[in-house]
Design a protein around this motif. Sequence first.
Motif, PDB file in Angstrom:
ATOM      1  N   THR A   1       0.829  -1.209   0.000  1.00 55.62           N
ATOM      2  CA  THR A   1       0.000   0.000   0.000  1.00 55.62           C
ATOM      3  C   THR A   1       0.858   1.251   0.000  1.00 55.62           C
ATOM      4  O   THR A   1       1.705   1.432   0.879  1.00 55.62           O
ATOM      5  CB  THR A   1      -0.937   0.019   1.228  1.00 55.62           C
ATOM      6  N   ALA A   2       0.631   2.095  -0.973  1.00 54.97           N
ATOM      7  CA  ALA A   2       1.338   3.372  -1.064  1.00 54.97           C
ATOM      8  C   ALA A   2       0.458   4.467  -0.485  1.00 54.97           C
ATOM      9  O   ALA A   2       0.046   5.400  -1.181  1.00 54.97           O
ATOM     10  CB  ALA A   2       1.707   3.678  -2.511  1.00 54.97           C
ATOM     11  N   GLY A   3       0.134   4.342   0.791  1.00 55.71           N
ATOM     12  CA  GLY A   3      -0.712   5.331   1.452  1.00 55.71           C
ATOM     13  C   GLY A   3      -2.095   4.799   1.749  1.00 55.71           C
ATOM     14  O   GLY A   3      -2.950   4.785   0.872  1.00 55.71           O
ATOM     15  N   THR A   4      -2.332   4.344   2.973  1.00 56.75           N
ATOM     16  CA  THR A   4      -3.665   3.878   3.347  1.00 56.75           C
ATOM     17  C   THR A   4      -4.639   5.046   3.345  1.00 56.75           C
ATOM     18  O   THR A   4      -4.269   6.188   3.622  1.00 56.75           O
ATOM     19  CB  THR A   4      -3.662   3.236   4.743  1.00 56.75           C
ATOM     20  N   VAL A   5      -5.889   4.761   3.047  1.00 60.93           N
ATOM     21  CA  VAL A   5      -6.887   5.827   2.950  1.00 60.93           C
ATOM     22  C   VAL A   5      -7.129   6.485   4.305  1.00 60.93           C
ATOM     23  O   VAL A   5      -7.309   7.705   4.392  1.00 60.93           O
ATOM     24  CB  VAL A   5      -8.211   5.278   2.368  1.00 60.93           C
TER      25      VAL A   5
ATOM     26  N   ASP B   1      12.064  -6.219  -2.955  1.00 63.83           N
ATOM     27  CA  ASP B   1      13.207  -7.135  -2.874  1.00 63.83           C
ATOM     28  C   ASP B   1      12.726  -8.569  -2.672  1.00 63.83           C
ATOM     29  O   ASP B   1      13.214  -9.510  -3.312  1.00 63.83           O
ATOM     30  CB  ASP B   1      14.129  -6.743  -1.720  1.00 63.83           C
ATOM     31  N   LEU B   2      11.784  -8.732  -1.738  1.00 61.45           N
ATOM     32  CA  LEU B   2      11.247 -10.065  -1.468  1.00 61.45           C
ATOM     33  C   LEU B   2      10.582 -10.650  -2.709  1.00 61.45           C
ATOM     34  O   LEU B   2      10.771 -11.825  -3.036  1.00 61.45           O
ATOM     35  CB  LEU B   2      10.238  -9.995  -0.315  1.00 61.45           C
ATOM     36  N   CYS B   3       9.805  -9.825  -3.402  1.00 60.07           N
ATOM     37  CA  CYS B   3       9.086 -10.326  -4.577  1.00 60.07           C
ATOM     38  C   CYS B   3      10.058 -10.762  -5.668  1.00 60.07           C
ATOM     39  O   CYS B   3       9.840 -11.787  -6.332  1.00 60.07           O
ATOM     40  CB  CYS B   3       8.126  -9.257  -5.097  1.00 60.07           C
ATOM     41  N   GLU B   4      11.128  -9.998  -5.845  1.00 55.31           N
ATOM     42  CA  GLU B   4      12.127 -10.395  -6.834  1.00 55.31           C
ATOM     43  C   GLU B   4      12.804 -11.701  -6.416  1.00 55.31           C
ATOM     44  O   GLU B   4      13.055 -12.581  -7.246  1.00 55.31           O
ATOM     45  CB  GLU B   4      13.160  -9.282  -6.997  1.00 55.31           C
ATOM     46  N   ARG B   5      13.079 -11.829  -5.137  1.00 57.65           N
ATOM     47  CA  ARG B   5      13.776 -13.011  -4.643  1.00 57.65           C
ATOM     48  C   ARG B   5      12.907 -14.264  -4.754  1.00 57.65           C
ATOM     49  O   ARG B   5      13.396 -15.354  -5.058  1.00 57.65           O
ATOM     50  CB  ARG B   5      14.184 -12.767  -3.192  1.00 57.65           C
ATOM     51  N   GLU B   6      11.607 -14.099  -4.526  1.00 58.76           N
ATOM     52  CA  GLU B   6      10.707 -15.246  -4.487  1.00 58.76           C
ATOM     53  C   GLU B   6       9.911 -15.438  -5.774  1.00 58.76           C
ATOM     54  O   GLU B   6       9.109 -16.367  -5.873  1.00 58.76           O
ATOM     55  CB  GLU B   6       9.721 -15.084  -3.311  1.00 58.76           C
ATOM     56  N   GLY B   7      10.098 -14.551  -6.756  1.00 58.08           N
ATOM     57  CA  GLY B   7       9.357 -14.673  -8.008  1.00 58.08           C
ATOM     58  C   GLY B   7       7.877 -14.385  -7.860  1.00 58.08           C
ATOM     59  O   GLY B   7       7.040 -15.054  -8.474  1.00 58.08           O
ATOM     60  N   LEU B   8       7.534 -13.372  -7.058  1.00 56.99           N
ATOM     61  CA  LEU B   8       6.142 -13.018  -6.791  1.00 56.99           C
ATOM     62  C   LEU B   8       5.765 -11.739  -7.542  1.00 56.99           C
ATOM     63  O   LEU B   8       6.592 -10.852  -7.756  1.00 56.99           O
ATOM     64  CB  LEU B   8       5.926 -12.800  -5.288  1.00 56.99           C
ATOM     65  N   TRP B   9       4.502 -11.661  -7.918  1.00 56.65           N
ATOM     66  CA  TRP B   9       3.960 -10.450  -8.544  1.00 56.65           C
ATOM     67  C   TRP B   9       3.777  -9.396  -7.459  1.00 56.65           C
ATOM     68  O   TRP B   9       3.194  -9.659  -6.404  1.00 56.65           O
ATOM     69  CB  TRP B   9       2.622 -10.774  -9.193  1.00 56.65           C
ATOM     70  N   LEU B  10       4.253  -8.182  -7.707  1.00 52.10           N
ATOM     71  CA  LEU B  10       4.068  -7.080  -6.765  1.00 52.10           C
ATOM     72  C   LEU B  10       3.046  -6.100  -7.319  1.00 52.10           C
ATOM     73  O   LEU B  10       3.267  -5.484  -8.360  1.00 52.10           O
ATOM     74  CB  LEU B  10       5.388  -6.354  -6.504  1.00 52.10           C
ATOM     75  N   HIS B  11       1.930  -5.996  -6.625  1.00 50.76           N
ATOM     76  CA  HIS B  11       0.920  -4.994  -6.962  1.00 50.76           C
ATOM     77  C   HIS B  11       0.929  -3.928  -5.883  1.00 50.76           C
ATOM     78  O   HIS B  11       0.971  -4.236  -4.688  1.00 50.76           O
ATOM     79  CB  HIS B  11      -0.472  -5.622  -7.043  1.00 50.76           C
ATOM     80  N   VAL B  12       0.896  -2.677  -6.286  1.00 52.42           N
ATOM     81  CA  VAL B  12       0.877  -1.561  -5.340  1.00 52.42           C
ATOM     82  C   VAL B  12      -0.481  -0.875  -5.410  1.00 52.42           C
ATOM     83  O   VAL B  12      -0.935  -0.465  -6.486  1.00 52.42           O
ATOM     84  CB  VAL B  12       1.996  -0.550  -5.643  1.00 52.42           C
ATOM     85  N   ASP B  13      -1.129  -0.785  -4.265  1.00 53.50           N
ATOM     86  CA  ASP B  13      -2.377  -0.029  -4.167  1.00 53.50           C
ATOM     87  C   ASP B  13      -2.006   1.434  -3.938  1.00 53.50           C
ATOM     88  O   ASP B  13      -1.716   1.851  -2.823  1.00 53.50           O
ATOM     89  CB  ASP B  13      -3.223  -0.557  -3.007  1.00 53.50           C
ATOM     90  N   GLY B  14      -2.007   2.187  -5.025  1.00 52.38           N
ATOM     91  CA  GLY B  14      -1.695   3.614  -4.946  1.00 52.38           C
ATOM     92  C   GLY B  14      -2.909   4.474  -5.227  1.00 52.38           C
ATOM     93  O   GLY B  14      -2.757   5.630  -5.638  1.00 52.38           O
TER      94      GLY B  14
END
Length: 271
Positions: free
Chosen positions: A28-32, A45-58
């Motif tokens: 989350t890039a800023g909770t409401v 970093d974790l997502c790159e290391r583990e091969g995970l999709w990173l979605h950002v709620d902006g």
Amino acid sequence: MFDDLHGELRVGAGDGAAGREPFCVVATAGTVMSGAIDPIGPIADLCEREGLWLHVDGAYGGLFVLADRRRAALDACRRADSIALDPHKLLFAPLEAGCLLVRDRTRLARAYAFKSAYLTVEEDPLMVDYMDYGPQLSRGFKALKVWSALQAFGVGAYRTVVDHLLRLADHLGQRVEADPNLELMAPVTLTAVCFRMKGATEAEHTAALATLAGEGTALLGPALLDGRHGLRACVTNYRTGLADIDAVADRVGELARQLRRTSGAGAARPV
């Protein structure tokens, strides 16, 4: 899903044993409510290391990257695979105006695109057919109002306004901290300012909100953080000025003083 070991994020060891396979992390890039920002860099970093999709709620906070004073906290958003934004907030576009940005749009096409005999649109390298990138087939040109505004005013105008709103929120936070009858409920990171009247109950905060709205001072909202009730001001109107912020701080401070006088100088009560 995650363990925090010595300050480093890692995938929870119990997930695999339980037959769960993580595939996506939503930061989350800023909770409401309070504008809190996740540590997006370490999460990336974790997502790159583990091969995970990173979605950002902006949706609320992502566009604050336009302002120099908040860019460092949001700069890691560029590492996301996808990010959601709401131009009807900081780009001041009319409702509805939601936006999803993806790093690799071919992945969306693999999920949504389909061929049918009744769809006769010819292949055109200059055309992006958005029916191939989401569940909606028939759709209006919702992006036109956002594009037009950016063309008319330029990105620089939005940078100036966003910085102005952040300065106003910081000023309100400073006013709250300077008032012995008020207290901040969370740090002021973006333009959401959560604060409370010391010793006030939920009902008394609700009554204060009604008073502020009824007399035309301000339209604030309720805040609930860590089980504590209070008030939430969110500065998102480019017409708002310092005088407006001071008027809110003065009036809420006055209500808090009245409350303490009528309740026996702030006797302890449940909140």
